[in-house]
Structures are given as C-alpha cells and as structure tokens.
Design a protein around this motif. Structure first.
Motif, mmCIF file in Angstrom:
data_model
loop_
_atom_site.group_PDB
_atom_site.id
_atom_site.type_symbol
_atom_site.label_atom_id
_atom_site.label_comp_id
_atom_site.label_asym_id
_atom_site.label_seq_id
_atom_site.Cartn_x
_atom_site.Cartn_y
_atom_site.Cartn_z
ATOM 1 N N ALA A 1 40.646 35.012 44.524
ATOM 2 C CA ALA A 1 41.857 35.828 44.556
ATOM 3 C C ALA A 1 42.295 35.921 46.020
ATOM 4 O O ALA A 1 41.467 36.104 46.912
ATOM 5 C CB ALA A 1 41.586 37.218 44.000
ATOM 6 N N TYR A 2 43.590 35.791 46.257
ATOM 7 C CA TYR A 2 44.136 35.781 47.610
ATOM 8 C C TYR A 2 45.130 36.929 47.765
ATOM 9 O O TYR A 2 45.937 37.181 46.865
ATOM 10 C CB TYR A 2 44.881 34.472 47.874
ATOM 11 C CG TYR A 2 44.012 33.252 47.707
ATOM 12 C CD1 TYR A 2 43.304 32.741 48.775
ATOM 13 C CD2 TYR A 2 43.909 32.617 46.473
ATOM 14 C CE1 TYR A 2 42.502 31.623 48.627
ATOM 15 C CE2 TYR A 2 43.112 31.492 46.316
ATOM 16 C CZ TYR A 2 42.404 31.000 47.396
ATOM 17 O OH TYR A 2 41.620 29.910 47.240
ATOM 18 N N LEU A 3 45.073 37.591 48.909
ATOM 19 C CA LEU A 3 46.032 38.640 49.244
ATOM 20 C C LEU A 3 46.496 38.395 50.670
ATOM 21 O O LEU A 3 45.677 38.338 51.600
ATOM 22 C CB LEU A 3 45.395 40.024 49.136
ATOM 23 C CG LEU A 3 46.263 41.195 49.591
ATOM 24 C CD1 LEU A 3 47.513 41.308 48.727
ATOM 25 C CD2 LEU A 3 45.482 42.478 49.544
ATOM 26 N N SER B 1 51.856 39.206 49.395
ATOM 27 C CA SER B 1 51.790 38.234 48.317
ATOM 28 C C SER B 1 50.368 38.198 47.794
ATOM 29 O O SER B 1 49.418 38.427 48.531
ATOM 30 C CB SER B 1 52.201 36.858 48.859
ATOM 31 O OG SER B 1 52.162 35.889 47.860
ATOM 32 N N GLU B 2 50.222 37.917 46.501
ATOM 33 C CA GLU B 2 48.888 37.782 45.936
ATOM 34 C C GLU B 2 48.884 36.681 44.896
ATOM 35 O O GLU B 2 49.922 36.342 44.320
ATOM 36 C CB GLU B 2 48.401 39.097 45.346
ATOM 37 C CG GLU B 2 49.266 39.656 44.242
ATOM 38 C CD GLU B 2 48.773 41.004 43.777
ATOM 39 O OE1 GLU B 2 48.250 41.061 42.646
ATOM 40 O OE2 GLU B 2 48.899 41.969 44.538
ATOM 41 N N GLY B 3 47.713 36.103 44.693
ATOM 42 C CA GLY B 3 47.589 35.049 43.708
ATOM 43 C C GLY B 3 46.139 34.667 43.518
ATOM 44 O O GLY B 3 45.250 35.180 44.199
ATOM 45 N N THR B 4 45.902 33.762 42.599
ATOM 46 C CA THR B 4 44.554 33.284 42.330
ATOM 47 C C THR B 4 44.608 31.808 41.973
ATOM 48 O O THR B 4 45.622 31.325 41.463
ATOM 49 C CB THR B 4 43.879 34.081 41.198
ATOM 50 O OG1 THR B 4 42.549 33.596 41.020
ATOM 51 C CG2 THR B 4 44.634 33.988 39.898
ATOM 52 N N ASP B 5 43.526 31.118 42.264
ATOM 53 C CA ASP B 5 43.406 29.721 41.847
ATOM 54 C C ASP B 5 42.384 29.586 40.729
ATOM 55 O O ASP B 5 41.974 28.494 40.373
ATOM 56 C CB ASP B 5 43.057 28.819 43.022
ATOM 57 C CG ASP B 5 41.697 29.128 43.633
ATOM 58 O OD1 ASP B 5 40.969 29.994 43.111
ATOM 59 O OD2 ASP B 5 41.356 28.490 44.641
ATOM 60 N N HIS C 1 37.269 35.499 42.453
ATOM 61 C CA HIS C 1 38.069 36.031 41.337
ATOM 62 C C HIS C 1 37.136 36.490 40.223
ATOM 63 O O HIS C 1 36.211 35.792 39.834
ATOM 64 C CB HIS C 1 39.023 34.962 40.816
ATOM 65 C CG HIS C 1 39.955 35.448 39.764
ATOM 66 N ND1 HIS C 1 40.904 36.416 40.009
ATOM 67 C CD2 HIS C 1 40.087 35.110 38.463
ATOM 68 C CE1 HIS C 1 41.584 36.637 38.884
ATOM 69 N NE2 HIS C 1 41.100 35.844 37.940
ATOM 70 N N GLN C 2 37.369 37.681 39.721
ATOM 71 C CA GLN C 2 36.494 38.229 38.673
ATOM 72 C C GLN C 2 37.160 38.164 37.329
ATOM 73 O O GLN C 2 38.265 38.366 37.134
ATOM 74 C CB GLN C 2 36.141 39.668 38.992
ATOM 75 C CG GLN C 2 35.371 39.762 40.268
ATOM 76 C CD GLN C 2 34.998 41.197 40.613
ATOM 77 O OE1 GLN C 2 35.060 42.090 39.769
ATOM 78 N NE2 GLN C 2 34.608 41.425 41.839
ATOM 79 N N MET D 1 51.324 31.927 44.600
ATOM 80 C CA MET D 1 51.401 33.287 45.092
ATOM 81 C C MET D 1 52.844 33.764 45.000
ATOM 82 O O MET D 1 53.772 33.005 45.259
ATOM 83 C CB MET D 1 50.913 33.358 46.535
ATOM 84 C CG MET D 1 49.424 33.102 46.654
ATOM 85 S SD MET D 1 48.761 33.107 48.338
ATOM 86 C CE MET D 1 49.079 34.751 48.855
ATOM 87 N N LYS D 2 53.005 35.011 44.639
ATOM 88 C CA LYS D 2 54.330 35.597 44.539
ATOM 89 C C LYS D 2 54.503 36.618 45.652
ATOM 90 O O LYS D 2 53.601 37.393 45.930
ATOM 91 C CB LYS D 2 54.503 36.285 43.193
ATOM 92 C CG LYS D 2 54.425 35.334 42.029
ATOM 93 C CD LYS D 2 54.566 36.077 40.737
ATOM 94 C CE LYS D 2 54.431 35.115 39.573
ATOM 95 N NZ LYS D 2 54.551 35.780 38.292
ATOM 96 N N LYS D 3 55.660 36.609 46.285
ATOM 97 C CA LYS D 3 55.910 37.582 47.338
ATOM 98 C C LYS D 3 56.630 38.795 46.765
ATOM 99 O O LYS D 3 57.352 38.701 45.772
ATOM 100 C CB LYS D 3 56.680 36.966 48.491
ATOM 101 C CG LYS D 3 58.026 36.439 48.111
ATOM 102 C CD LYS D 3 58.684 35.748 49.271
ATOM 103 C CE LYS D 3 60.027 35.244 48.786
ATOM 104 N NZ LYS D 3 60.645 34.289 49.563
#
Length: 54
Positions: free
Chosen positions: A30-32, A22-26, A53-54, A1-3
């Motif tokens: 998807a994470y926010l 911050s957001e990211g995906t594995d 995650h789409q 994740m990037k801030k």
C-alpha cells in the motif's frame, strides 16, 4: 494511485497546508504520498509511505 485534489498550493492558503495526497496499492504493498507546503515561499515537502498490503 488517485490524487485527492489538484497538486498546487491554493492562493488563499495560510501557513502549512497539504498540497495534495494520493494512495494506492499494487496488491502486495500500500502506498501513501503526501505533499505539504510549509508556507508560500518555502519548498514543498513530499512524504512517501510504503507498507505491506493487508
């Protein structure tokens, strides 16, 4: 994740303000993450949203 910025309330902020996000995906999800400061002497509020995650 990037801030998006340094996770600290800015000294010149007035009223509610986003401290950092911050957001990211594995690959599967998807994470926010969002951290908000309602006011200078109030506790910070953290919100975590997880979606497929789409």
């Amino acid at each position: 994740m990037k801030k998006s910025q340094i996770c600290q309330r800015r000294s010149n902020a007035i009223g509610p303000t986003t401290v950092c996000d911050s957001e990211g995906t594995d690959g599967e999800y998807a994470y926010l993450l969002n951290v908000t400061s309602p006011d200078l002497n109030e506790p910070q509020v953290a919100t975590l949203i997880i979606r497929p995650h789409q």
